[in-house]
Design an enzyme around this catalytic site. Structure first.
Site, PDB file in Angstrom:
ATOM      1  N   ASN A  13       0.876  -1.169   0.000  1.00 36.80           N
ATOM      2  CA  ASN A  13       0.000   0.000   0.000  1.00 36.80           C
ATOM      3  C   ASN A  13       0.911   1.215   0.000  1.00 36.80           C
ATOM      4  OD1 ASN A  13      -1.788   2.059   0.488  1.00 36.80           O
ATOM      5  ND2 ASN A  13      -2.292   1.434   2.579  1.00 36.80           N
ATOM      6  N   LYS A  15       0.164   4.252  -0.337  1.00 38.64           N
ATOM      7  CA  LYS A  15      -0.450   5.471   0.223  1.00 38.64           C
ATOM      8  C   LYS A  15      -0.174   6.649  -0.725  1.00 38.64           C
ATOM      9  CE  LYS A  15      -0.097   3.298   4.659  1.00 38.64           C
ATOM     10  NZ  LYS A  15      -0.029   3.399   6.110  1.00 38.64           N
ATOM     11  N   HIS A  98      -9.506   1.331   4.500  1.00 40.60           N
ATOM     12  CA  HIS A  98      -8.244   1.511   5.228  1.00 40.60           C
ATOM     13  C   HIS A  98      -8.469   2.463   6.405  1.00 40.60           C
ATOM     14  CE1 HIS A  98      -4.171   2.705   6.185  1.00 40.60           C
ATOM     15  NE2 HIS A  98      -3.815   1.556   5.655  1.00 40.60           N
ATOM     16  N   GLU A 100      -6.830   4.838   7.503  1.00 35.72           N
ATOM     17  CA  GLU A 100      -6.595   6.264   7.217  1.00 35.72           C
ATOM     18  C   GLU A 100      -7.804   6.885   6.527  1.00 35.72           C
ATOM     19  OE1 GLU A 100      -2.826   5.685   5.275  1.00 35.72           O
ATOM     20  OE2 GLU A 100      -1.964   5.143   7.212  1.00 35.72           O
ATOM     21  N   GLU A 170      -5.718  -4.920  10.344  1.00 34.40           N
ATOM     22  CA  GLU A 170      -4.722  -3.884  10.593  1.00 34.40           C
ATOM     23  C   GLU A 170      -5.058  -3.144  11.892  1.00 34.40           C
ATOM     24  OE1 GLU A 170      -2.535  -2.728   6.763  1.00 34.40           O
ATOM     25  OE2 GLU A 170      -4.271  -1.432   6.928  1.00 34.40           O
ATOM     26  N   GLY A 176       2.104   2.331  10.677  1.00 35.10           N
ATOM     27  CA  GLY A 176       3.050   3.436  10.524  1.00 35.10           C
ATOM     28  C   GLY A 176       3.715   3.852  11.823  1.00 35.10           C
ATOM     29  N   SER A 216       3.074  -2.052  10.308  1.00 37.08           N
ATOM     30  CA  SER A 216       4.518  -2.124  10.569  1.00 37.08           C
ATOM     31  C   SER A 216       5.102  -3.511  10.285  1.00 37.08           C
ATOM     32  CB  SER A 216       4.841  -1.680  12.003  1.00 37.08           C
ATOM     33  OG  SER A 216       4.438  -0.347  12.207  1.00 37.08           O
TER      34      SER A 216
HETATM   35  P1  PGA Z   1       2.641   0.292   7.576  1.00 43.14           P
HETATM   36  O1  PGA Z   1       1.197   0.500   6.890  1.00 43.14           O
HETATM   37  O2  PGA Z   1       3.183  -1.004   7.057  1.00 43.14           O
HETATM   38  O3  PGA Z   1       3.447   1.483   7.127  1.00 43.14           O
HETATM   39  O4  PGA Z   1       2.424   0.271   9.043  1.00 43.14           O
HETATM   40  C1  PGA Z   1       0.337  -0.569   6.706  1.00 43.14           C
HETATM   41  C2  PGA Z   1      -0.949  -0.072   6.083  1.00 43.14           C
HETATM   42  O5  PGA Z   1      -1.375   1.041   6.428  1.00 43.14           O
HETATM   43  O6  PGA Z   1      -1.569  -0.745   5.243  1.00 43.14           O
END
Ligand code: PGA
Length: 255
Positions: A13, A15, A98, A100, A170, A176, A216
């Site tokens: 992803n 982003k 997601h 976010e 998640e 993140g 992460s």
């Molecule tokens: P990250 O993001 O691996 O940077 O923690 C995962 C995601 O948001 O899908």
């Protein structure tokens, strides 16, 4: 993961990262590194990168996805993109729900459900994201929250359509932040998701469902996470922006 029952999939992803030319360069770099993967490999890129990404990935084992789509086919929805628009480009996957999107753009379980239905209707495969907030985990309501998110998101999705759905667990506190869920925590909630789906559909439908962990996940911890029975790969944010790291994660899921 249990590859006798279902497919393992590693999805990146990106982003809001990479311009079209940067996307092309990164995919060119990744292609040889993941060519021998024994798992699905998907890159979910920004909308404007999709044509360049599709072109760069052509003929390779990398599938391309978007990061969201709207629930209507067309209309007065300034700034939005429909599932049909993505499908016509040749996009195969789309991330829906997601955290976010939920956190910054007002997505709710209900809009996540509508977007899921629209994406499936357009012929896309959906990577459906669920996960609890830190305070919800601390309150001991992770199971209830995640089961509810799964149930609402899948309202109206047929058993046949379910074969085009991947669920990504998640935990929001792990995204993140560098703070990964332990492999046991990931396994526990991924198993709960599978049980929830078994109740909604059938045990075989649940056994065949790919359930990813995300948050992460990186080149160092991927091995242990995908070593768990119910963790069928990952949705990778930060580490999917580096070809070397991403390919190590793909290799972990290829064992
Ligand atoms: P990250 O993001 O691996 O940077 O923690 C995962 C995601 O948001 O899908």
């Amino acid at each position: 993961m249990n590859k006798t029952l279902r497919k393992a999939v590693i999805a990146g992803n990106w982003k809001m990262n990479k311009t079209p030319s940067e996307a092309k360069a990164l995919i060119e770099e990744m292609k040889p590194l993941v060519a021998d993967a024994d798992c699905g490999v998907v890159l979910c890129v920004p909308f404007v990168d999709l044509p360049a990404a599709l072109e760069a990935a052509k003929g390779s084992n990398i599938a391309i996805g978007a990061q969201n789509c709207h629930f209507e086919k067309s209309g007065a929805f300034t700034g939005e993109i429909s599932g049909g628009m993505l499908a016509e480009l040749g996009v195969e996957y789309v991330i829906i729900g997601h955290s976010e999107r939920r956190q910054y753009f007002g997505e709710t379980d209900v809009t996540v459900n509508k977007r899921t239905l629209a994406a499936l209707d357009a012929g896309l495969k959906v990577i459906l994201c669920v996960g609890e907030l830190l305070e919800q985990r601390e309150q001991g309501i992770t199971d209830e929250i995640v089961a509810m998110q799964v149930k609402v998101a899948l309202q109206g999705v047929t058993a046949e359509q379910l074969s085009n759905v991947i669920i990504a667990y998640e935990p929001v506190w792990a995204i993140g932040t560098g703070r990964t869920a332990t492999a046991d925590q990931a396994e526990e909630v991924c198993a709960l998701i599978r049980n929830t789906v078994a109740g909604l559909y059938c045990p075989n439908c649940a056994a065949a469902l790919t359930i990813q962990y995300g948050g992460s996940m990186n080149a160092k911890n991927a091995d242990e996470l995908v070593g768990k029975e119910n963790v069928d790969g990952g949705l990778i944010g930060g580490a999917s922006l580096k070809a070397a790291d991403f390919s190590v994660i793909v290799a972990a899921a290829s064992k």
